[in-house]
Design an enzyme around this catalytic site. Structure first.
Site, mmCIF file in Angstrom:
data_model
loop_
_atom_site.group_PDB
_atom_site.id
_atom_site.type_symbol
_atom_site.label_atom_id
_atom_site.label_comp_id
_atom_site.label_asym_id
_atom_site.label_seq_id
_atom_site.Cartn_x
_atom_site.Cartn_y
_atom_site.Cartn_z
ATOM 1 N N ASP A 122 2.206 2.618 3.421
ATOM 2 C CA ASP A 122 1.401 3.831 3.233
ATOM 3 C C ASP A 122 1.549 4.810 4.414
ATOM 4 O O ASP A 122 1.585 6.023 4.220
ATOM 5 C CB ASP A 122 -0.062 3.386 3.086
ATOM 6 C CG ASP A 122 -1.009 4.501 2.707
ATOM 7 O OD1 ASP A 122 -0.768 5.157 1.688
ATOM 8 O OD2 ASP A 122 -2.008 4.697 3.418
ATOM 9 N N SER A 167 -7.142 3.996 -1.731
ATOM 10 C CA SER A 167 -6.910 2.543 -1.718
ATOM 11 C C SER A 167 -8.171 1.767 -2.091
ATOM 12 O O SER A 167 -8.080 0.616 -2.519
ATOM 13 C CB SER A 167 -6.418 2.086 -0.339
ATOM 14 O OG SER A 167 -5.124 2.576 -0.122
ATOM 15 N N GLU A 174 -1.052 -8.071 1.811
ATOM 16 C CA GLU A 174 -0.783 -6.640 1.728
ATOM 17 C C GLU A 174 0.211 -6.180 2.785
ATOM 18 O O GLU A 174 0.044 -6.459 3.975
ATOM 19 C CB GLU A 174 -2.074 -5.826 1.899
ATOM 20 C CG GLU A 174 -1.810 -4.333 1.696
ATOM 21 C CD GLU A 174 -2.966 -3.440 2.118
ATOM 22 O OE1 GLU A 174 -3.151 -2.395 1.498
ATOM 23 O OE2 GLU A 174 -3.678 -3.782 3.081
ATOM 24 N N HIS A 197 2.426 8.798 4.366
ATOM 25 C CA HIS A 197 1.518 9.842 4.878
ATOM 26 C C HIS A 197 2.187 10.655 5.985
ATOM 27 O O HIS A 197 2.024 11.864 6.063
ATOM 28 C CB HIS A 197 0.253 9.208 5.471
ATOM 29 C CG HIS A 197 -0.767 8.821 4.442
ATOM 30 N ND1 HIS A 197 -1.391 9.734 3.637
ATOM 31 C CD2 HIS A 197 -1.279 7.613 4.096
ATOM 32 C CE1 HIS A 197 -2.248 9.110 2.840
ATOM 33 N NE2 HIS A 197 -2.185 7.814 3.092
ATOM 34 N N THR A 232 -7.933 -1.833 1.067
ATOM 35 C CA THR A 232 -7.367 -2.789 0.105
ATOM 36 C C THR A 232 -7.968 -4.188 0.264
ATOM 37 O O THR A 232 -8.503 -4.737 -0.706
ATOM 38 C CB THR A 232 -5.828 -2.829 0.205
ATOM 39 O OG1 THR A 232 -5.346 -1.496 0.156
ATOM 40 C CG2 THR A 232 -5.210 -3.645 -0.909
ATOM 41 N N ASP A 268 -1.205 -0.141 -4.931
ATOM 42 C CA ASP A 268 -2.446 0.542 -5.328
ATOM 43 C C ASP A 268 -2.172 1.978 -5.776
ATOM 44 O O ASP A 268 -2.893 2.535 -6.581
ATOM 45 C CB ASP A 268 -3.478 0.493 -4.194
ATOM 46 C CG ASP A 268 -2.896 0.881 -2.842
ATOM 47 O OD1 ASP A 268 -1.674 1.143 -2.747
ATOM 48 O OD2 ASP A 268 -3.666 0.924 -1.863
ATOM 49 N N HIS A 269 -1.085 2.558 -5.223
ATOM 50 C CA HIS A 269 -0.695 3.944 -5.556
ATOM 51 C C HIS A 269 0.599 4.240 -4.810
ATOM 52 O O HIS A 269 1.021 3.455 -3.960
ATOM 53 C CB HIS A 269 -1.774 4.947 -5.107
ATOM 54 C CG HIS A 269 -2.158 4.773 -3.664
ATOM 55 N ND1 HIS A 269 -1.354 5.193 -2.621
ATOM 56 C CD2 HIS A 269 -3.211 4.157 -3.091
ATOM 57 C CE1 HIS A 269 -1.923 4.869 -1.477
ATOM 58 N NE2 HIS A 269 -3.049 4.217 -1.727
ATOM 59 N N ASP A 278 0.855 -1.195 0.000
ATOM 60 C CA ASP A 278 0.000 0.000 0.000
ATOM 61 C C ASP A 278 0.894 1.249 0.000
ATOM 62 O O ASP A 278 1.693 1.424 0.908
ATOM 63 C CB ASP A 278 -0.928 -0.002 1.218
ATOM 64 C CG ASP A 278 -2.091 0.953 1.043
ATOM 65 O OD1 ASP A 278 -1.856 2.125 0.663
ATOM 66 O OD2 ASP A 278 -3.240 0.551 1.271
#
Ligand SMILES: [Zn+2]
Length: 364
Positions: free
Chosen positions: A251, A73, A246, A255, A126, A293-294, A33
């Site tokens: 992620d 997500s 995952e 962030h 996700t 996912d990004h 993620d």
């Protein structure tokens, strides 16, 4: 519908004409993620034996959602899980809000075993893209209920509170005890890593924390160990299995703009990738597909030593970015994933491969 059948037959014919030897029996989808190219570079530059170097096929994924340049997500997961581009916030539904089939739904229909292993709450976007169907990713109680209705064999992660009524210390406001319901359906409920190691159950929910699992650098067990345990169970089905793993908290490093978190979460995820690759190398019948996912944080490696020491990472953002992410594939039909793919086309190819595997087996 006719168009779908026609394109499926065309797809099978083109693979046969191309001399593709076989379709995978098992599919392992691994999602980092927020894992952009810089995040993967951290793994490759700090670890000379990084598993990311072992993939024969690599490519890129364009991560935009149906309605936004920067995906979340939910839409990113749905693209990979269901092969459809949808709106931010939507899980397992198309952009008009209609429920769509995920690869785990299809695998169950074909009598394969299915599993989910994550380090977040299992109803987080996700994993929920693979088992949930809603236009609002924040409907946690509904998503937990949809999980219990999915017949998924093995689920490992956090988020136990969404399965227990508030009267028993959970977060459910409808007074349902979904854990009791799961037990009545033949599942074992596991609450700690120690219990998980000892369990011989074939069907279980290992909900190891009320919310997310602890961060990788604060956990006594690794995503790799959770993956190993799930693989041992799922691989007993002779029809095959599909699982999603995952690295959920890469992620968080993006962030929060925290290099140490990014590095430790990438290490944890890379070891799980190694475990999946070793399984696939021995099995010879398993496709391993690793992507994200990004990207999160606009991370850039701006300094450090040649051997990967003192890595300096700067961030351009505290949110997701629209940068393309890497795609890494190993195993039967892996060559289909090279080049620049739209994210939903990766999901669509996975669904087609699962259909093709069933199609070729039934034709033998
Ligand atoms: Zn995020």
């Amino acid at each position: 519908m006719k168009k779908t059948i026609f394109s499926f037959v065309l797809f099978i014919s083109s693979l046969i004409l191309a001399g593709t030897p076989k379709f995978p029996k098992n599919i392992i989808i691994m999602i980092g993620d927020g894992m952009g190219v810089s995040q993967v570079s951290v793994s490759v530059l700090t670890n000379p034996n990084s598993s990311f170097k072992r993939f024969p096929v690599t490519g890129f994924s364009i991560t935009c959602s149906a309605d936004k340049l920067k995906t979340d997500s939910a839409a990113g997961g749905t693209a990979l899980a269901c092969g459809e581009s949808t709106n931010n916030g939507s899980l397992g539904v198309d952009k008009s809000g209609k429920p769509i089939q995920s690869i785990l739904d299809l695998a169950k229909q074909k009598k394969l075993s299915t599993g989910i292993v994550v380090t977040s709450e299992i109803i987080n976007a996700t994993p929920a893209a693979f088992l949930g169907h809603t236009t609002n990713r924040h409907e946690s109680e509904l998503l937990a209920q949809q999980f219990t209705e999915s017949e998924t064999d093995i689920v490992i992660g956090g988020g136990k509170k969404y399965f227990v009524p508030d009267s028993l210390g959970g977060k459910r406001t409808d007074n349902q005890n979904l854990l009791a319901k799961l037990v009545r359906s033949g599942y074992e409920i596991i609450s700690s890593y120690e219990e998980l190691v000892k369990s011989n159950a074939q069907k279980y929910y290992a909900l190891l924390e009320p919310s997310d699992l602890k961060a990788a650098n604060q956990r006594s067990y690794s995503l790799s160990e959770l993956t190993q345990k799930a693989l041992a169970g799922l691989s007993k089905n002779e029809n095959g299995f599909v699982m999603m793993i995952e690295g959920s908290q890469i992620d968080h490093g993006g962030h929060e703009n925290l290099p140490d978190v990014l590095i430790s979460e990438m290490n944890d995820f890379e070891k799980a990738v190694k475990t999946a690759l070793e399984f696939a190398e021995a099995d010879k019948n398993t496709l391993v597909l690793v992507t994200a996912d990004h990207e999160t944080g606009g991370a850039a490696i701006t300094g450090g030593k040649l051997d990967g020491g003192n890595m300096k990472i700067d961030f351009a953002s505290k949110s997701h970015t629209a940068a393309m992410v890497g795609v890494f594939a190993f195993g039967p039909s892996c060559e289909m994933f090279s080049g620049v793919n739209e994210n939903y086309k990766i999901g669509r190819k996975l669904l087609m491969l699962l259909n093709a595997q069933h199609f070729s087996n039934s034709g033998e």
